[in-house]
Motif scaffolding. Structure first.
Motif, PDB file in Angstrom:
ATOM      1  N   MET A   1     -29.104  -2.178  27.822  1.00  0.00           N
ATOM      2  CA  MET A   1     -28.616  -1.254  27.569  1.00  0.00           C
ATOM      3  C   MET A   1     -29.311  -0.364  28.387  1.00  0.00           C
ATOM      4  O   MET A   1     -30.584  -0.707  29.259  1.00  0.00           O
ATOM      5  N   ALA A   2     -29.027   0.624  29.060  1.00  0.00           N
ATOM      6  CA  ALA A   2     -28.690   1.474  30.203  1.00  0.00           C
ATOM      7  C   ALA A   2     -30.091   2.619  30.120  1.00  0.00           C
ATOM      8  O   ALA A   2     -30.670   3.106  30.825  1.00  0.00           O
ATOM      9  N   GLN A   3     -30.016   2.751  28.673  1.00  0.00           N
ATOM     10  CA  GLN A   3     -31.256   4.437  28.590  1.00  0.00           C
ATOM     11  C   GLN A   3     -32.401   3.795  27.179  1.00  0.00           C
ATOM     12  O   GLN A   3     -31.551   2.978  26.400  1.00  0.00           O
ATOM     13  N   GLU A   4     -33.558   4.395  27.258  1.00  0.00           N
ATOM     14  CA  GLU A   4     -34.008   3.697  26.407  1.00  0.00           C
ATOM     15  C   GLU A   4     -35.344   4.917  26.182  1.00  0.00           C
ATOM     16  O   GLU A   4     -35.615   5.836  26.850  1.00  0.00           O
ATOM     17  N   ILE A   5     -36.271   5.805  25.434  1.00  0.00           N
ATOM     18  CA  ILE A   5     -36.992   6.366  25.150  1.00  0.00           C
ATOM     19  C   ILE A   5     -38.316   5.556  25.157  1.00  0.00           C
ATOM     20  O   ILE A   5     -38.154   4.777  24.411  1.00  0.00           O
ATOM     21  N   PHE A  62     -34.907  -6.717  39.721  1.00  0.00           N
ATOM     22  CA  PHE A  62     -34.789  -5.579  40.605  1.00  0.00           C
ATOM     23  C   PHE A  62     -34.484  -4.626  39.374  1.00  0.00           C
ATOM     24  O   PHE A  62     -33.222  -4.776  39.097  1.00  0.00           O
ATOM     25  N   THR A  63     -35.360  -3.820  39.132  1.00  0.00           N
ATOM     26  CA  THR A  63     -34.794  -2.510  38.097  1.00  0.00           C
ATOM     27  C   THR A  63     -35.105  -1.345  38.667  1.00  0.00           C
ATOM     28  O   THR A  63     -35.790  -0.786  39.150  1.00  0.00           O
ATOM     29  N   LEU A  64     -33.658  -0.945  38.976  1.00  0.00           N
ATOM     30  CA  LEU A  64     -33.629   0.518  39.002  1.00  0.00           C
ATOM     31  C   LEU A  64     -34.214   1.600  38.302  1.00  0.00           C
ATOM     32  O   LEU A  64     -33.248   1.703  37.063  1.00  0.00           O
ATOM     33  N   THR A  77     -34.139   5.903  32.205  1.00  0.00           N
ATOM     34  CA  THR A  77     -31.869   4.902  32.091  1.00  0.00           C
ATOM     35  C   THR A  77     -32.823   4.143  34.043  1.00  0.00           C
ATOM     36  O   THR A  77     -33.268   3.675  34.574  1.00  0.00           O
ATOM     37  N   HIS A  78     -31.987   2.685  33.585  1.00  0.00           N
ATOM     38  CA  HIS A  78     -31.944   1.590  34.235  1.00  0.00           C
ATOM     39  C   HIS A  78     -30.457   0.922  34.870  1.00  0.00           C
ATOM     40  O   HIS A  78     -29.409   1.256  33.924  1.00  0.00           O
ATOM     41  N   GLU A  98     -24.391   2.138  38.557  1.00  0.00           N
ATOM     42  CA  GLU A  98     -23.381   3.160  37.113  1.00  0.00           C
ATOM     43  C   GLU A  98     -24.381   4.084  36.855  1.00  0.00           C
ATOM     44  O   GLU A  98     -23.752   5.526  36.346  1.00  0.00           O
ATOM     45  N   TYR A  99     -25.915   3.988  36.322  1.00  0.00           N
ATOM     46  CA  TYR A  99     -26.265   5.060  35.304  1.00  0.00           C
ATOM     47  C   TYR A  99     -27.207   5.734  35.712  1.00  0.00           C
ATOM     48  O   TYR A  99     -27.395   7.192  35.396  1.00  0.00           O
TER      49      TYR A  99
END
Length: 194
Positions: A1-5, A62-64, A77-78, A98-99
């Motif tokens: 998943m690219a987004q989370e709260i 590595f996570t942006l 947003t990841h 992308e995200y």
């Protein structure tokens, strides 16, 4: 998943408070190390938008992540980066992802305006505790270090109640606790002035 709260609560601790919580609850004996690499524009466009941008380096991944305000916590947003891509970002050779690039663009922030500001390294221990994730962090950045307890919850109600319960149980004062990037910036600004 690219987004989370993310719904989280934080409290800075003294070394004594940190040790009391660590040794009273079944936290892992070994900490996991992670490093956050922080980015901003020269005119602090991210901060003005209430946002933060980092690369988290953990277990050779590595996570942006772009964090931005949301009604119930933070919207994260990841994008996953390769080690080479992470190094390019740290060397200010920004490549669109992308995200996060789309979210930055929506805020009028150009990748080429970003600057690498430095890093913060954390030794982290996590524990599933009463339906929340309880986290103890020891962080170092520049010539500063601090101790922090974080709690991530599924709802504000559960998070607030459990945080207060833990503080009461260990006789810890509630402290106004800026997030890591704010503490990093405060330390960096202070060091830049000296």
């Amino acid at each position: 998943m690219a987004q989370e709260i993310e719904i989280e609560y934080k409290n800075l601790l003294t070394k004594d408070e940190f040790d009391r919580v660590l040794y009273s609850l079944p936290f892992p004996s070994d900490a996991e190390t992670q490093t956050n690499h922080y980015f901003e524009t020269a005119d602090f466009s991210l901060k003005k938008n209430g946002c933060a941008l980092r690369i988290r380096e953990k277990n050779n991944t590595f996570t942006l992540t772009l964090k931005e305000p949301h009604d119930t916590g933070l919207l994260e947003t990841h994008d996953t980066l390769t080690k080479q891509e992470a190094n390019q970002w740290i060397n200010e050779e920004f490549i669109g992802k992308e995200y996060t690039s789309k979210q930055l663009e929506n805020k009028g922030i150009n990748l080429n305006d970003l600057k690498y500001l430095g890093s913060l390294t954390t030794e982290r221990r996590e524990l599933n505790y009463h339906d929340v994730l309880l986290v103890l962090d020891y962080s170092t950045y520049g010539d500063t270090s601090d101790y922090e307890m974080e709690l991530e919850a599924a709802s504000e109600e559960i998070g607030l109640k459990t945080m207060q319960d833990v503080l009461d149980k260990f006789n810890i004062k509630r402290r106004q606790t800026p997030n890591k990037i704010q503490r990093f910036f405060t330390s960096k600004t202070k060091n830049d002035r000296n």
